[in-house]
Design a protein around this motif. Sequence first.
Motif, PDB file in Angstrom:
ATOM      1  N   LEU A  36     -59.625  79.369 -56.955  1.00 22.90           N
ATOM      2  CA  LEU A  36     -58.929  78.567 -58.211  1.00 22.90           C
ATOM      3  C   LEU A  36     -59.046  76.990 -58.117  1.00 22.90           C
ATOM      4  O   LEU A  36     -59.136  76.344 -59.024  1.00 22.90           O
ATOM      5  N   SER A  37     -59.497  76.445 -56.699  1.00 19.72           N
ATOM      6  CA  SER A  37     -59.464  74.915 -56.711  1.00 19.72           C
ATOM      7  C   SER A  37     -61.016  74.633 -57.277  1.00 19.72           C
ATOM      8  O   SER A  37     -61.133  73.454 -57.534  1.00 19.72           O
ATOM      9  N   ARG A  38     -61.909  75.489 -57.658  1.00 19.91           N
ATOM     10  CA  ARG A  38     -63.255  75.242 -57.834  1.00 19.91           C
ATOM     11  C   ARG A  38     -63.251  74.886 -59.678  1.00 19.91           C
ATOM     12  O   ARG A  38     -64.255  74.493 -60.034  1.00 19.91           O
ATOM     13  N   ILE A  39     -62.206  74.734 -60.099  1.00 23.77           N
ATOM     14  CA  ILE A  39     -61.979  74.281 -61.419  1.00 23.77           C
ATOM     15  C   ILE A  39     -62.284  72.930 -61.643  1.00 23.77           C
ATOM     16  O   ILE A  39     -62.208  72.257 -62.681  1.00 23.77           O
ATOM     17  N   THR A  40     -62.333  71.999 -60.608  1.00 22.88           N
ATOM     18  CA  THR A  40     -62.417  70.550 -60.317  1.00 22.88           C
ATOM     19  C   THR A  40     -63.645  70.520 -59.658  1.00 22.88           C
ATOM     20  O   THR A  40     -63.856  71.160 -58.651  1.00 22.88           O
ATOM     21  N   PRO A  41     -64.553  69.428 -60.092  1.00 25.85           N
ATOM     22  CA  PRO A  41     -65.620  69.272 -59.261  1.00 25.85           C
ATOM     23  C   PRO A  41     -65.309  68.620 -57.846  1.00 25.85           C
ATOM     24  O   PRO A  41     -66.338  68.865 -57.158  1.00 25.85           O
ATOM     25  N   THR A  42     -64.301  67.884 -57.464  1.00 27.90           N
ATOM     26  CA  THR A  42     -63.919  67.517 -56.375  1.00 27.90           C
ATOM     27  C   THR A  42     -64.043  68.721 -55.290  1.00 27.90           C
ATOM     28  O   THR A  42     -64.499  68.230 -54.293  1.00 27.90           O
ATOM     29  N   SER A  43     -63.396  69.531 -55.693  1.00 27.03           N
ATOM     30  CA  SER A  43     -63.623  70.939 -54.480  1.00 27.03           C
ATOM     31  C   SER A  43     -64.790  71.322 -54.270  1.00 27.03           C
ATOM     32  O   SER A  43     -65.239  71.538 -53.048  1.00 27.03           O
ATOM     33  N   SER A  44     -65.756  71.389 -55.328  1.00 24.92           N
ATOM     34  CA  SER A  44     -66.939  71.877 -54.874  1.00 24.92           C
ATOM     35  C   SER A  44     -67.900  70.795 -53.936  1.00 24.92           C
ATOM     36  O   SER A  44     -68.505  71.057 -53.252  1.00 24.92           O
ATOM     37  N   PHE A  45     -67.584  69.417 -54.497  1.00 28.15           N
ATOM     38  CA  PHE A  45     -68.251  68.561 -53.711  1.00 28.15           C
ATOM     39  C   PHE A  45     -67.740  68.546 -52.320  1.00 28.15           C
ATOM     40  O   PHE A  45     -68.519  68.526 -51.277  1.00 28.15           O
ATOM     41  N   ILE A  46     -66.489  68.653 -51.784  1.00 33.23           N
ATOM     42  CA  ILE A  46     -65.882  68.471 -50.702  1.00 33.23           C
ATOM     43  C   ILE A  46     -66.565  69.918 -49.725  1.00 33.23           C
ATOM     44  O   ILE A  46     -66.749  69.786 -48.629  1.00 33.23           O
ATOM     45  N   TYR A  47     -66.481  71.159 -50.513  1.00 34.51           N
ATOM     46  CA  TYR A  47     -67.038  72.370 -49.830  1.00 34.51           C
ATOM     47  C   TYR A  47     -68.559  72.111 -49.515  1.00 34.51           C
ATOM     48  O   TYR A  47     -69.076  72.380 -48.248  1.00 34.51           O
ATOM     49  N   LEU A  48     -69.292  71.562 -50.247  1.00 31.21           N
ATOM     50  CA  LEU A  48     -70.626  71.299 -50.111  1.00 31.21           C
ATOM     51  C   LEU A  48     -71.014  70.375 -48.988  1.00 31.21           C
ATOM     52  O   LEU A  48     -71.805  70.500 -48.185  1.00 31.21           O
ATOM     53  N   ALA A  49     -70.319  69.244 -49.162  1.00 32.00           N
ATOM     54  CA  ALA A  49     -70.184  68.020 -48.206  1.00 32.00           C
ATOM     55  C   ALA A  49     -69.931  68.643 -46.760  1.00 32.00           C
ATOM     56  O   ALA A  49     -70.723  68.313 -45.735  1.00 32.00           O
ATOM     57  N   THR A  50     -69.163  69.357 -46.555  1.00 36.21           N
ATOM     58  CA  THR A  50     -68.535  69.608 -45.334  1.00 36.21           C
ATOM     59  C   THR A  50     -69.543  70.686 -44.725  1.00 36.21           C
ATOM     60  O   THR A  50     -69.709  70.847 -43.442  1.00 36.21           O
ATOM     61  N   ASN A  51     -69.961  71.639 -45.725  1.00 38.58           N
ATOM     62  CA  ASN A  51     -70.992  72.714 -44.950  1.00 38.58           C
ATOM     63  C   ASN A  51     -72.226  71.957 -44.635  1.00 38.58           C
ATOM     64  O   ASN A  51     -72.699  72.457 -43.606  1.00 38.58           O
TER      65      ASN A  51
END
Length: 466
Positions: free
Chosen positions: A358-373
């Motif tokens: 649900l949170s991936r509807i915004t690019p900020t969530s994808s950026f956070i998940y990718l950066a922390t990985n």
Amino acid sequence: MLLTLIRKEMMHHILSVRFVALLVMCLLLVPLTLSTNYRNYRQNLVDYQEAVKLANIEETTVNLKLPLEPELEVSKLILKPTPLSVFANGLTDTLPSYLGMTRNGITQGAPGLVSSLSNLLGHLDFLFVVGTVFSLLALLFTFDAVAGEREAGTLRITLANSLPRDLFLWSKLIGGYVVFVVPFLTSLLFGLLILVWQGFPLGEPEIFPRVLGLTLISLLYIGVFFAIGTVISTYLDNSKTALIVAFTVWVFAVLITPRVGFLAAKLVAPTRTSQSVYMEKTAMRDDFNAVVDKEMWKFVNESPPDEDGARIVSGEKIYEHVKPLEEEYRSKFQDYADKLDRDYKRETERQEQLGETLSRITPTSSFIYLATNLTQTGKGTRSTYFQTGDRYYDMLHTDIFSKIIDHVTTRVFTSEDTVKITQPPPLETITLGETLRQSMIDVLLLCFFAVVLTTVAFLKFFRSDI
């Protein structure tokens, strides 16, 4: 012609107040946050080394003839900090500092987050600077790219000449983006030089490619917000209205929507807490122990008395009598504990997966998940940490916990004596290739946002009545 328009757009931004704000933010925030967080990392590394030393001087063996409390932690798997946490703190402060191995299961040590008023204000790191501050600045660079010129009347004059609309819009995007990323990359390079001077291992094979990848996705993320600002600017005729809309979009995209996804997941798929699962295991063990005690005293009371009327039964006979019940209890407890763990894991994974989606509807969530990985402070590292703890617990259960006898009257007849505690295995590091494979959905989503939003801006601009 395009280069001329790009240079014109660059000069327009360089001479504006917003460029001064960007320059100040870059020169202050990026090097300062990297330097400060590296000092915090070194302190966390010292704390980790002290914790390991303390764990090594504690008991390294278990005597199976002596009582072993179900809540006693016989060993600990301690979480080692990663140097890449200087870029993104991620889950570092919320993960348990260690996983304690007990007969009742795995306990979790206090998280690395200490009680301080500073925690009320949030954590400042490179991820926060790019994800929150620079995303807002990117919108400020583009909210009036078209709306401002339309409002001033210069757009009609410019397009009255033989200037294709696509070149005009590309010059707006490219010119503003170049002016934006040059100070950003310069400040990042300066911050990396400070880190290397402080001792940061930037040249290591597992560090440099991840820092490079983090830089690239940061540029892509900034590009997404440039596209968002351009879309807003092409749809509105008034720059003030465009600024209000841009700020509203930023609030929802960056601050609200990523959190709403997990709030909705908690309502749709509620789950229990790890502490409640642990207490349920403890209650069941106590219930089984009470049954065994009752059967033991029943056997003693039903035994024939001696000449003096006393009922004296040897511990060996008691052991032989309650041994089948003890074995049955072990089997039932283990089956029940495994079922509790499976149910809890399934519930938490379902809730988290729903919130993540649900949170991936915004690019900020994808950026956070990718950066922390990429920085080894995200979901992947957490999963590896807990999976290593589960494997370590299974090893200790086979070597020690499954051989413990709870009742003093029967414990002395066991043939086992002293068992050496197996040391915790090292925490595996997820390779960069595996990290990118796991994060491919987020990379594709950021690219999707950038392409689709840019396409929407161009289509709207082509169809606009100037």
